[in-house]
Design a protein around this motif. Structure first.
Motif, mmCIF file in Angstrom:
data_model
loop_
_atom_site.group_PDB
_atom_site.id
_atom_site.type_symbol
_atom_site.label_atom_id
_atom_site.label_comp_id
_atom_site.label_asym_id
_atom_site.label_seq_id
_atom_site.Cartn_x
_atom_site.Cartn_y
_atom_site.Cartn_z
ATOM 1 N N ASN A 171 0.846 -1.200 0.000
ATOM 2 C CA ASN A 171 0.000 0.000 0.000
ATOM 3 C C ASN A 171 0.880 1.250 0.000
ATOM 4 O O ASN A 171 1.442 1.618 1.029
ATOM 5 C CB ASN A 171 -0.921 -0.013 1.230
ATOM 6 C CG ASN A 171 -1.863 1.181 1.228
ATOM 7 O OD1 ASN A 171 -1.926 1.941 0.259
ATOM 8 N ND2 ASN A 171 -2.597 1.356 2.316
ATOM 9 N N HIS A 198 11.125 7.169 8.532
ATOM 10 C CA HIS A 198 10.288 7.717 7.460
ATOM 11 C C HIS A 198 10.721 9.131 7.100
ATOM 12 O O HIS A 198 10.924 9.464 5.919
ATOM 13 C CB HIS A 198 8.822 7.694 7.917
ATOM 14 C CG HIS A 198 7.889 8.443 7.035
ATOM 15 N ND1 HIS A 198 7.528 7.993 5.785
ATOM 16 C CD2 HIS A 198 7.233 9.625 7.217
ATOM 17 C CE1 HIS A 198 6.694 8.861 5.221
ATOM 18 N NE2 HIS A 198 6.500 9.856 6.076
ATOM 19 N N ASP A 253 -0.116 4.217 -0.282
ATOM 20 C CA ASP A 253 -0.782 5.370 0.323
ATOM 21 C C ASP A 253 -0.407 5.524 1.791
ATOM 22 O O ASP A 253 -0.743 6.525 2.420
ATOM 23 C CB ASP A 253 -2.310 5.231 0.196
ATOM 24 C CG ASP A 253 -2.755 5.327 -1.259
ATOM 25 O OD1 ASP A 253 -2.112 6.095 -2.014
ATOM 26 O OD2 ASP A 253 -3.712 4.634 -1.640
ATOM 27 N N GLU A 254 0.281 4.529 2.341
ATOM 28 C CA GLU A 254 0.748 4.577 3.724
ATOM 29 C C GLU A 254 2.284 4.590 3.733
ATOM 30 O O GLU A 254 2.911 4.061 2.812
ATOM 31 C CB GLU A 254 0.252 3.349 4.501
ATOM 32 C CG GLU A 254 -1.265 3.289 4.682
ATOM 33 C CD GLU A 254 -1.790 4.336 5.641
ATOM 34 O OE1 GLU A 254 -1.009 4.770 6.523
ATOM 35 O OE2 GLU A 254 -2.953 4.740 5.499
ATOM 36 N N ASN A 310 -5.741 13.844 11.439
ATOM 37 C CA ASN A 310 -4.475 14.198 10.795
ATOM 38 C C ASN A 310 -3.896 15.438 11.471
ATOM 39 O O ASN A 310 -4.488 16.519 11.417
ATOM 40 C CB ASN A 310 -4.709 14.454 9.306
ATOM 41 C CG ASN A 310 -3.431 14.824 8.574
ATOM 42 O OD1 ASN A 310 -2.338 14.649 9.106
ATOM 43 N ND2 ASN A 310 -3.557 15.335 7.366
ATOM 44 N N ASP A 333 5.760 1.311 9.967
ATOM 45 C CA ASP A 333 4.645 1.486 10.895
ATOM 46 C C ASP A 333 4.879 2.749 11.740
ATOM 47 O O ASP A 333 5.875 2.851 12.466
ATOM 48 C CB ASP A 333 4.558 0.240 11.792
ATOM 49 C CG ASP A 333 3.530 0.398 12.895
ATOM 50 O OD1 ASP A 333 2.643 1.256 12.755
ATOM 51 O OD2 ASP A 333 3.628 -0.332 13.903
ATOM 52 N N GLN A 334 3.941 3.685 11.654
ATOM 53 C CA GLN A 334 4.132 4.990 12.289
ATOM 54 C C GLN A 334 3.734 5.049 13.767
ATOM 55 O O GLN A 334 3.703 6.130 14.355
ATOM 56 C CB GLN A 334 3.356 6.056 11.506
ATOM 57 C CG GLN A 334 3.828 6.211 10.074
ATOM 58 C CD GLN A 334 5.230 6.775 9.974
ATOM 59 O OE1 GLN A 334 5.440 7.962 10.147
ATOM 60 N NE2 GLN A 334 6.208 5.917 9.688
ATOM 61 N N ASN A 376 -11.605 3.463 10.696
ATOM 62 C CA ASN A 376 -11.523 4.535 9.705
ATOM 63 C C ASN A 376 -12.883 5.104 9.316
ATOM 64 O O ASN A 376 -13.061 5.652 8.226
ATOM 65 C CB ASN A 376 -10.769 4.069 8.453
ATOM 66 C CG ASN A 376 -10.020 5.234 7.797
ATOM 67 O OD1 ASN A 376 -9.574 6.158 8.469
ATOM 68 N ND2 ASN A 376 -9.901 5.203 6.485
ATOM 69 N N LYS A 427 -0.747 10.625 12.332
ATOM 70 C CA LYS A 427 -2.113 10.212 12.670
ATOM 71 C C LYS A 427 -2.256 10.350 14.180
ATOM 72 O O LYS A 427 -1.974 9.431 14.931
ATOM 73 C CB LYS A 427 -2.346 8.754 12.220
ATOM 74 C CG LYS A 427 -3.771 8.278 12.413
ATOM 75 C CD LYS A 427 -3.910 6.826 11.960
ATOM 76 C CE LYS A 427 -5.317 6.305 12.174
ATOM 77 N NZ LYS A 427 -5.441 4.888 11.765
#
Length: 320
Positions: free
Chosen positions: A8, A25, A10-11, A317, A15-16, A210, A288
Motif C-alpha cells: 500500500n 520515514h 498510500d501509507e 491528521n 509502521d508509524q 476509519n 495520525k
C-alpha cells in the motif's frame, strides 16, 4: 499486471506507531540529497508509482526500488494535486535553505539592518514553504497567506529587536540566543494563522475502523500545538549549539584570527544540526494523532457514541 508483490503506497513504508519508525520515514523524506535529483528522474519515479498503483508493468525490479520511487515522488510532488513543487518549497530543501538562513541569523545578530533582513527572509521562506505545501482540497487564500506572513514577520522582528536592546549588557551567549526567541515567536503566530480554518471549524475525526465520527476544534487545537512545539524543537539544536560553538571559538580567539570563517562555520554547523533535527523532530508526534473521546466537545462526544459506541480514542491528521 505487475509481477511484484503488492504494497500500500498510500501509507508510509514503516509502521508509524513507534518513534523509531517515524524517524526512519522522515529521514528518507527530508533527505537533502533529493534536491539534486534530476527532473527526468523525478518524472520516472512519478510514472513508476502511478503504474504500480494501477497494476501496470513497471521498470522496477524489486519492492525496494518501488519504495525509493515513492519517496522521491513524495519529496517533489504535491500529495493532493500531483503537481511538481517549487524546489525550495520541498521538504528536501528544508535543511540547505534553513542552514543558510539560520547560520546568517546566528552570525549577523548584532546589526539592526541585518536582523531585519534575515528575519524577513526567514519568514518569506516560511511563507513560500506554506504556499508550496498548501492543501489542495481547502487551499490557503491569498489574504490568509499575506496576513499570516505580515504578522509572523512583525512578531519575529519585534521580538528580535526588543530582546537585542535588552541584551546589550548581557553576556555574548545570551545575545546570540535572541534569534531563537524570534523564530519561536514567529512560529507561535504563523502556524495557527495558516491553519485558522481548522481552529474555527475543527478537524475530521475517525475511529479504529476509519469511519468518520465527527469534527472537533479541540482536536485541531491539540494538533496545531504539537506542530508548533515540533517546529520550535526543530530550530533549537542549531540555534542553541551554534551560539555555544561561536562563543567558544570567540573566547579562544579563533574568530579574531580568521574573521572570514565566522559565517561559514556557523552555517555548516547549523546544517549538521538541522540534518538530524529536521527528521527527528518531525517524528516527535505521529501524523495520525489521537485524542481521548472524553477530551472532545460534549456534542462531538455524543456523535462519536452514536456512530462508534465502543470508541475510547479517535484519530485525526495532525499536519506537519
Amino acid at each position: 499486471m505487475s509481477s511484484l508483490p503488492r504494497v500500500n503506497l498510500d501509507e508510509p513504508r514503516y509502521d508509524q506507531s513507534t518513534y523509531l519508525n517515524r524517524a526512519k520515514h522522515f529521514i528518507i523524506l527530508t533527505n537533502p540529497l533529493n534536491v539534486f535529483v534530476s527532473s527526468s528522474e523525478l518524472d520516472r519515479s512519478a510514472k513508476t508509482v502511478q503504474d504500480y498503483k494501477a497494476g501496470n508493468p513497471v521498470e522496477a525490479k524489486s519492492i525496494n526500488e518501488i519504495w525509493r520511487a515513492k519517496y522521491l515522488y513524495d519529496s517533489a510532488f504535491h500529495p493532493e494535486t500531483g503537481e511538481k513543487m517549487i524546489i525550495i518549497g520541498r521538504m528536501s530543501a528544508q535543511v540547505p535553505m534553513n542552514m543558510m538562513i539560520t547560520g546568517c541569523m546566528m552570525t549577523f545578530y548584532r546589526s539592526t539592518p541585518a536582523v531585519v533582513f534575515w528575519q524577513w527572509l526567514n519568514q518569506s521562506f516560511n511563507a513560500l514553504v506554506n504556499y508550496t505545501n498548501r492543501s489542495g482540497s481547502s487551499p490557503i487564500s491569498n489574504n490568509q497567506l499575506l496576513t499570516s506572513y505580515c504578522l509572523a514577520t512583525g512578531g519575529a522582528l519585534v521580538t528580535a529587536l526588543s530582546l537585542n536592546r535588552l541584551c546589550k549588557s548581557a553576556p555574548p551567549l545570551v545575545g546570540r540566543l535572541v534569534p531563537l526567541a524570534a523564530v519561536a515567536a514567529a512560529n507561535c503566530i504563523n502556524i495557527p494563522m495558516m491553519r485558522m480554518q481548522e481552529l474555527k471549524q475543527g478537524v475530521e475525526l475517525y475511529d479504529d475502523n476509519n469511519n468518520r465520527v465527527g469534527v472537533s476544534i479541540n482536536a485541531a487545537q491539540k494538533g496545531i500545538t504539537a506542530v508548533v512545539l515540533s517546529r520550535i524543537s526543530m530550530a533549537m539544536p542549531g540555534m542553541v549549539f551554534t551560539p555555544m560553538l561561536a562563543t567558544f571559538l570567540e573566547k579562544k580567539g579563533v574568530l579574531k584570527r580568521f574573521p572570514w570563517a565566522n559565517a561559514p562555520i556557523q552555517m555548516l554547523f547549523c546544517g549538521l544540526c538541522l540534518t538530524f533535527a529536521t527528521p527527528l523532530c518531525c517524528a516527535l508526534y505521529s501524523q495520525k494523532a489521537s485524542i481521548r473521546v472524553d477530551q472532545l466537545e460534549p456534542e462531538v462526544q455524543e456523535n462519536v457514541k452514536k456512530i462508534s459506541p465502543d470508541a475510547q480514542v479517535v484519530y485525526f491528521n495532525k499536519g506537519l
